[in-house]
Design an enzyme around this catalytic site. Structure first.
Site, PDB file in Angstrom:
ATOM      1  N   LYS A 135       0.979  -1.127  -0.005  1.00 56.57           N
ATOM      2  CA  LYS A 135       0.042   0.000   0.728  1.00 56.57           C
ATOM      3  C   LYS A 135       1.040   1.176   0.248  1.00 56.57           C
ATOM      4  O   LYS A 135       1.748   1.282   0.662  1.00 56.57           O
ATOM      5  CB  LYS A 135      -1.276   0.167   1.520  1.00 56.57           C
ATOM      6  CG  LYS A 135      -1.613   1.487   1.386  1.00 56.57           C
ATOM      7  CD  LYS A 135      -2.519   0.882   2.379  1.00 56.57           C
ATOM      8  CE  LYS A 135      -2.425   1.341   3.940  1.00 56.57           C
ATOM      9  NZ  LYS A 135      -1.956   2.693   3.685  1.00 56.57           N
ATOM     10  N   GLU A 204      -8.938   7.101   3.862  1.00 57.15           N
ATOM     11  CA  GLU A 204      -9.257   7.487   5.318  1.00 57.15           C
ATOM     12  C   GLU A 204      -9.254   8.974   5.355  1.00 57.15           C
ATOM     13  O   GLU A 204      -9.173  10.181   4.568  1.00 57.15           O
ATOM     14  CB  GLU A 204      -7.541   7.686   5.502  1.00 57.15           C
ATOM     15  CG  GLU A 204      -7.612   7.986   7.058  1.00 57.15           C
ATOM     16  CD  GLU A 204      -5.907   7.855   7.844  1.00 57.15           C
ATOM     17  OE1 GLU A 204      -5.925   6.543   6.806  1.00 57.15           O
ATOM     18  OE2 GLU A 204      -6.081   7.610   8.441  1.00 57.15           O
TER      19      GLU A 204
HETATM   20  O1  KIV Z   1      -1.141   2.206   8.144  1.00 54.44           O
HETATM   21  C1  KIV Z   1      -2.113   1.776   8.610  1.00 54.44           C
HETATM   22  O2  KIV Z   1      -2.817   1.252   9.440  1.00 54.44           O
HETATM   23  C2  KIV Z   1      -2.949   2.110   7.509  1.00 54.44           C
HETATM   24  C3  KIV Z   1      -4.705   1.981   7.507  1.00 54.44           C
HETATM   25  C4  KIV Z   1      -5.208   2.972   9.281  1.00 54.44           C
HETATM   26  C5  KIV Z   1      -5.623   1.930   6.634  1.00 54.44           C
HETATM   27  O3  KIV Z   1      -2.582   3.131   7.186  1.00 54.44           O
END
Ligand code: KIV
Length: 289
Positions: A135, A204
């Site tokens: 991600k 988010e």
């Molecule tokens: O770092 C994380 O836990 C996240 C989530 C809150 C989506 O990016």
């Protein structure tokens, strides 16, 4: 396929065969058909083997979030999180899971420089952890990088709206999209990373209506946090929803109160240790008679 259980007597990881098959990127992507998702996707964060084992049967995706900076390491933000941290925790979560797709966050500074830098970092994360996806935060500016990665075998989860790695630019963690220009930018960001190949997008900390607009605007699933129930899935930081912290942000629902339970257990232990009530014969070794 196998996962690992830790033998508490020897601390050895023992491979155990497991039934079923791990969720795949195409399976997650296919949950949204013609703009609609029947059953919302369930995602939670995990940073350790044991937590992954406990959460895995209940989730389609486990996210090794860089929120581990604050949650595990007590850092002030996600900015100081390193590749070494993400790789070590990512590998532990993959070892502790067999069903969920595991995604690992790319830490701040490991991908923004160029698509080539992002490829080197993402491929290292995938090789060292065994995760199926990475991600990364950002919208239009990151689209060429998402395109570069996805055309080279690296599935990408997008992340738009409040992007915590940009806290120093944003000036805090407040909800995004309060002005029309900001709202339009969030929708454009989500479109850009989706068109570049992201197979799902975390949305988010945005006003509910903007999360809905993003969900309607993109063909891949949106995963909301502080967003909207209309997102195609939801994610929470597990320690938040288990009630391990005193402060609960507005967007978190507590499903347990583990902080109180841990405090009570530790107090009981202290009491028994001080009263020499622990260990008892049950917990001590005696010569064989
Ligand atoms: O770092 C994380 O836990 C996240 C989530 C809150 C989506 O990016």
């Amino acid at each position: 396929m196998s996962t690992f259980t830790i033998d508490s007597a020897t601390s050895r990881a023992t491979p155990t065969p497991v039934p079923g098959k791990r969720m795949t990127v195409p399976a997650i992507r296919a949950r949204k058909k013609d703009g609609a998702t029947g059953e919302p996707l369930v995602m939670l964060t995990a940073y350790t083997m044991r937590m992954a084992q406990l959460l895995d049967p209940h989730c389609e995706m486990l996210l090794v979030g860089d929120s581990l900076g604050q949650v595990i390491y007590g850092l002030p933000s996600t900015v100081p999180v390193t590749m070494e941290m993400m790789c070590a925790h990512g590998a532990a979560v993959v070892r502790g899971s067999w069903h969920a797709l595991v995604g690992v966050d790319m830490p701040f500074g490991s991908y923004e420089g160029s698509p080539e830098q992002a490829f080197a970092s993402a491929s290292r994360i995938m090789k060292e952890t065994g995760c199926a996806a990475v991600k990364l935060e950002g919208g239009e500016a990151m689209a060429p990088t998402v395109d570069f990665l996805t055309h080279r075998g690296i599935p990408v989860i997008g992340h738009v709206g409040l992007t915590p790695q940009a806290v120093n630019v944003l000036g805090g963690y407040g909800a995004r999209g309060k002005s029309e220009a900001e709202a339009e930018k969030i929708v454009r960001d989500a479109r850009a990373v989706t068109e570049a190949g992201a197979f799902c997008v975390v949305v988010e900390g945005v006003l509910e209506g903007i999360a809905d607009q993003v969900t309607d605007a993109i063909a891949v699933p949106t995963i909301g946090i502080g967003a909207s129930a209309r997102c195609d899935g939801q994610v929470l930081v597990t320690e938040d929803m288990l009630g391990l912290f005193e402060r609960t942000p507005r967007f978190v629902k507590r499903y347990a109160d583990l902080a109180s339970e841990i405090g009570e257990a530790a107090a009981k232990y202290r009491e028994e240790v001080r009263a020499r009530g622990f260990p008892t014969e049950e917990q001590t070794y005696q010569p064989k008679s």
